[in-house]
Design a protein around this motif. Structure first.
Motif: not given
Length: 429
Positions: A8, A10, A37, A39, A41, A65, A67, A69, A99-101, A103
């Motif tokens: 991450s 994030e 995963e 991250r 974002l 996963v 992310n 975003a 899973t993909i984000n 946003s």
């Protein structure tokens, strides 16, 4: 998922333009072959940084996963497609990425191509999160078309004996999808029969679009558990469509149609549909600010015996008296269910009727209001016509891009001709 399986950055607000910029930040990712995963974002990635990250990501075969975003804030419109393409192309190589984000990134008509390409191909996809991307109806059509193509590829793979997951989640709210993309989205939902969760809040969808996507799309979503269509416009027409299809959702647990202007007549039709006993797993019902009147609330109270799992109903901002006997009946029964579940806190937000501080008085001319809304609905442009308009915009955009590409090629050829005819003389001593 343990910390060792999560990488991450994030929320670090990093501005990473080049491969050199991102290199020290992804050292840990490079060394972690068990990562499941990632991250990123809340940072901003340029082309060079995205390409460098992509080379690392495509080696992480256990990744599940991703992310991404809010990773293009402050980037030029010309940067986003190339950066996004690098990232998504690498993710296509990962067999376990489900899973993909994406946003909070701007994916309008000018930047959607890499996303469309990814969504039409990534067969392992189970959960898609696309919230607040500014798609508009034209880009919304292209995204929906891509997901319909994905359904076809998933089905083809299953026929070949492959173990392929169903697409289970689509979150696509605050994207101005409007009526113009609803025919395309209806096809998407009809194709993905394993869908379990859909959230399409605040998309500017009016009654004809809602009616179309319910009757032609969600009608087939027999496994759906969560459906949130809040802050779109149903009116009585859309509410009746909802009433017609809700019986097809035996697994529904959470249904959100708050702030949708169901109307008094629509509220009665919907509550009557719930009385048929086809939604025995429904736990949460969100019906705020819908102009539901006392008759509609009475219908909900009557339906309660057919909704044994219901624990929460939200009715703020409707048109009835807070001391209506039907409200008292709802409070009493849901209170008993809370106690039976062993929940002692009477103010637990997961149980009960919720606040009723902003109720409106019931209009005497409500029937006339319903008729006026229905007449307004009939004046709306048809869904098919609005989809055609959206597809015309797409065609114009593609034609413009093609013309620009042809002009660029001609300019390059012309320059080459000039250079070929130019005599380059050596300097005299």
């Amino acid at each position: 998922m343990s910390d060792s399986k999560i990488f991450s950055l994030e929320g670090k607000s990093l501005k990473l333009d080049t491969a050199e910029d991102i290199e020290p930040h992804i050292k840990g990712l490079k060394e972690n072959d068990d990562v499941e995963e990632v991250r990123f974002l809340g940072n901003t990635l340029g082309i060079g940084a995205s390409e460098a990250l992509a080379k690392v990501l495509e080696t992480k075969k256990k990744l599940q996963v991703a992310n991404f975003a809010d990773v293009f804030t402050g980037r030029l419109l010309s940067e986003i497609p190339q950066a996004l393409s690098a990232l998504l192309t690498s993710l296509l190589t990962l067999p376990n990425l489900y899973t993909i984000n994406l946003s909070d990134n701007a994916f309008g008509l000018n930047t959607q191509a890499p996303l469309v390409d990814f969504l039409s191909q990534h067969v392992p996809l189970r959960h898609l999160i696309l919230n607040n991307n500014g798609l508009g109806p034209a880009a919304g059509v292209l995204i929906a078309d891509a997901l319909t193509t994905l359904a076809e590829k998933k089905e083809a793979a299953r026929k070949e004996g492959k173990d392929v997951p169903y697409l289970e989640t689509i979150i696509c709210g605050r994207n101005r999808l409007e009526n113009g993309s609803m025919a395309a989205w209806a096809k998407t939902y009809a194709a993905h029969t394993g869908i379990k969760e859909v959230k399409m809040v605040q998309n500017g969808i009016r009654s004809e679009g809602i009616t179309h996507v319910l009757n032609n799309g969600f009608k087939h979503s027999t496994k759906i558990e969560v459906l949130d269509l809040q802050d779109n416009t149903f009116t009585a027409t859309g509410a009746k469509a909802l009433a017609n299809v809700v019986a097809n959702w035996p697994e529904i647990k959470d249904l959100g149609v708050g702030d949708c202007l169901l109307s008094g007549r629509g509220g009665i039709a919907f509550s009557s549909a719930l009385q048929k006993g086809k939604n025995t797993k429904l736990e949460v019902l969100r019906l705020e600010f819908n102009e539901i009147n006392a008759k509609g609330v009475a219908g909900l109270a009557t339906a309660l015996s057919k909704l044994p799992a219901l624990r929460r109903i939200e009715l703020e901002g409707n048109k009835f008296d807070a001391k209506d006997p039907s409200i008292e009946k709802l409070r009493e029964e849901l209170g008993k269910r809370r106690e039976a579940a062993g929940v002692e806190d009477e103010d637990d937000e997961n149980w009960g009727v919720g606040d009723l501080d902003e109720l409106e008085s019931e209009d005497e001319d409500e029937e006339e209001d319903d008729e006026a809304m229905a007449a307004s609905d009939e004046e709306d442009e048809g869904v098919e016509a609005q989809e055609k308009a959206a597809r015309d915009i797409i065609a114009d955009q593609q034609a413009e891009e093609s013309n620009v590409a042809q002009k660029d090629d001609k300019d390059v050829d012309a320059l080459a001709d000039v250079l070929a005819k130019t005599e380059i003389r050596p300097k005299e001593a």
